[in-house]
Design an enzyme around this catalytic site. Structure first.
Site, mmCIF file in Angstrom:
data_model
loop_
_atom_site.group_PDB
_atom_site.id
_atom_site.type_symbol
_atom_site.label_atom_id
_atom_site.label_comp_id
_atom_site.label_asym_id
_atom_site.label_seq_id
_atom_site.Cartn_x
_atom_site.Cartn_y
_atom_site.Cartn_z
ATOM 1 N N LYS A 9 0.828 -1.204 0.000
ATOM 2 C CA LYS A 9 0.000 0.000 0.000
ATOM 3 C C LYS A 9 0.866 1.259 0.000
ATOM 4 C CE LYS A 9 -3.746 -2.528 2.305
ATOM 5 N NZ LYS A 9 -4.610 -2.642 3.520
ATOM 6 N N TYR A 49 -11.884 -3.109 -3.520
ATOM 7 C CA TYR A 49 -12.441 -3.352 -2.183
ATOM 8 C C TYR A 49 -13.975 -3.369 -2.207
ATOM 9 C CZ TYR A 49 -7.987 -3.011 0.403
ATOM 10 O OH TYR A 49 -6.733 -3.244 0.925
ATOM 11 N N ASN A 112 -1.898 -0.017 7.251
ATOM 12 C CA ASN A 112 -1.374 -1.349 7.597
ATOM 13 C C ASN A 112 -0.528 -1.975 6.486
ATOM 14 O OD1 ASN A 112 -3.483 -2.051 5.928
ATOM 15 N ND2 ASN A 112 -4.539 -3.358 7.410
ATOM 16 N N HIS A 115 -1.631 -5.513 1.435
ATOM 17 C CA HIS A 115 -2.846 -6.299 1.187
ATOM 18 C C HIS A 115 -2.471 -7.682 0.665
ATOM 19 C CE1 HIS A 115 -6.550 -7.730 -0.734
ATOM 20 N NE2 HIS A 115 -5.796 -7.981 -1.792
ATOM 21 N N GLU A 126 -8.692 -10.749 -8.203
ATOM 22 C CA GLU A 126 -7.812 -9.587 -8.023
ATOM 23 C C GLU A 126 -6.676 -9.594 -9.048
ATOM 24 O OE1 GLU A 126 -6.830 -9.810 -3.833
ATOM 25 O OE2 GLU A 126 -8.888 -9.292 -3.262
HETATM 26 P P1 ATP Z 1 -6.504 -6.305 3.070
HETATM 27 O O1 ATP Z 1 -7.751 -6.697 2.280
HETATM 28 O O2 ATP Z 1 -6.102 -4.880 2.865
HETATM 29 O O3 ATP Z 1 -5.407 -7.296 2.878
HETATM 30 P P2 ATP Z 1 -7.570 -7.583 5.368
HETATM 31 O O4 ATP Z 1 -8.013 -8.640 4.434
HETATM 32 O O5 ATP Z 1 -6.679 -7.973 6.497
HETATM 33 O O6 ATP Z 1 -6.851 -6.400 4.629
HETATM 34 P P3 ATP Z 1 -10.207 -6.464 5.235
HETATM 35 O O7 ATP Z 1 -11.311 -6.801 6.156
HETATM 36 O O8 ATP Z 1 -10.237 -6.990 3.845
HETATM 37 O O9 ATP Z 1 -8.840 -6.847 5.967
HETATM 38 O O10 ATP Z 1 -10.118 -4.877 5.209
HETATM 39 C C1 ATP Z 1 -9.439 -4.216 4.153
HETATM 40 C C2 ATP Z 1 -8.714 -3.021 4.710
HETATM 41 O O11 ATP Z 1 -9.669 -2.089 5.209
HETATM 42 C C3 ATP Z 1 -7.819 -3.319 5.911
HETATM 43 O O12 ATP Z 1 -6.544 -3.763 5.544
HETATM 44 C C4 ATP Z 1 -7.748 -1.971 6.585
HETATM 45 O O13 ATP Z 1 -6.811 -1.115 5.909
HETATM 46 C C5 ATP Z 1 -9.144 -1.430 6.348
HETATM 47 N N1 ATP Z 1 -10.023 -1.721 7.469
HETATM 48 C C6 ATP Z 1 -10.620 -2.897 7.743
HETATM 49 N N2 ATP Z 1 -11.383 -2.819 8.846
HETATM 50 C C7 ATP Z 1 -11.274 -1.538 9.275
HETATM 51 C C8 ATP Z 1 -11.824 -0.806 10.375
HETATM 52 N N3 ATP Z 1 -12.655 -1.379 11.251
HETATM 53 N N4 ATP Z 1 -11.469 0.498 10.483
HETATM 54 C C9 ATP Z 1 -10.635 1.085 9.594
HETATM 55 N N5 ATP Z 1 -10.084 0.453 8.545
HETATM 56 C C10 ATP Z 1 -10.395 -0.839 8.378
HETATM 57 MG MG MG Z 2 -9.065 -8.205 2.707
#
Ligand code: ATP
Ligand code: MG
Length: 136
Positions: A9, A49, A112, A115, A126
């Site tokens: 990211k 997303y 974070n 991804h 994707e």
């Molecule tokens: P990614 O898809 O980015 O790999 P992930 O699969 O661990 O992450 P997801 O649930 O898919 O988690 O959420 C996608 C992204 O949205 C997270 O990586 C984070 O940056 C953001 N995100 C998720 N939950 C929250 C939340 N409760 N508050 C703020 N940001 C969030």
């Molecule tokens: Mg995810």
């Protein structure tokens, strides 16, 4: 062979963590199949997303992803989807174990670093979205 989509990211790129992240996947033994530095627009980030579009943090998430260039990659290897998620660590860096990428380099969920696809089916979707030109 199984493939996954991994994206560093904008914060990961800006903080100079590209080499470190690639190194972790390489040292594990996975194969880098495709990679590009790319800045995506709002509609593209929304598409990536789309499953999260009803969540309150969605607009902030989209703005985060479009805030700078990202490194889009395809990695290949046995169980690379689930093992890749383990290398990355829990979504919330407050819960990510030390030794994982997020556990070692991130503090908050909204920054974070990386991804990784969460299933083989989503990895296929994707990869098709990010590499419409195909991978060799
Ligand atoms: P990614 O898809 O980015 O790999 P992930 O699969 O661990 O992450 P997801 O649930 O898919 O988690 O959420 C996608 C992204 O949205 C997270 O990586 C984070 O940056 C953001 N995100 C998720 N939950 C929250 C939340 N409760 N508050 C703020 N940001 C969030
Ligand atoms: Mg995810």
């Amino acid at each position: 062979m199984e493939q996954t989509f991994i994206m560093i990211k904008p914060d990961g790129v800006q903080r100079g963590l590209v080499g470190e992240i690639i190194s972790r996947f390489e040292k594990k033994g996975f194969y880098l199949k495709a990679m590009k530095l790319i800045t995506v627009n709002k509609s593209f980030a929304e598409k990536h997303y789309e499953d999260l579009s009803s969540r309150p943090f969605f607009p902030a998430l989209v703005n985060y992803i479009i805030s700078g260039p990202v490194v889009a990659m395809v990695w290949e290897g046995k169980n690379v989807v689930s093992t890749g998620r383990k290398i990355i660590g829990a979504t919330n860096p407050a819960d990510s174990a030390p030794g994982t990428i997020r556990g070692d380099y991130a503090i908050v969920m909204g920054r974070n670093i990386i991804h990784g696809s969460d299933s083989v089916e989503n990895a296929r979707k994707e990869i098709a979205l990010w590499f419409p030109e195909g991978i060799s």
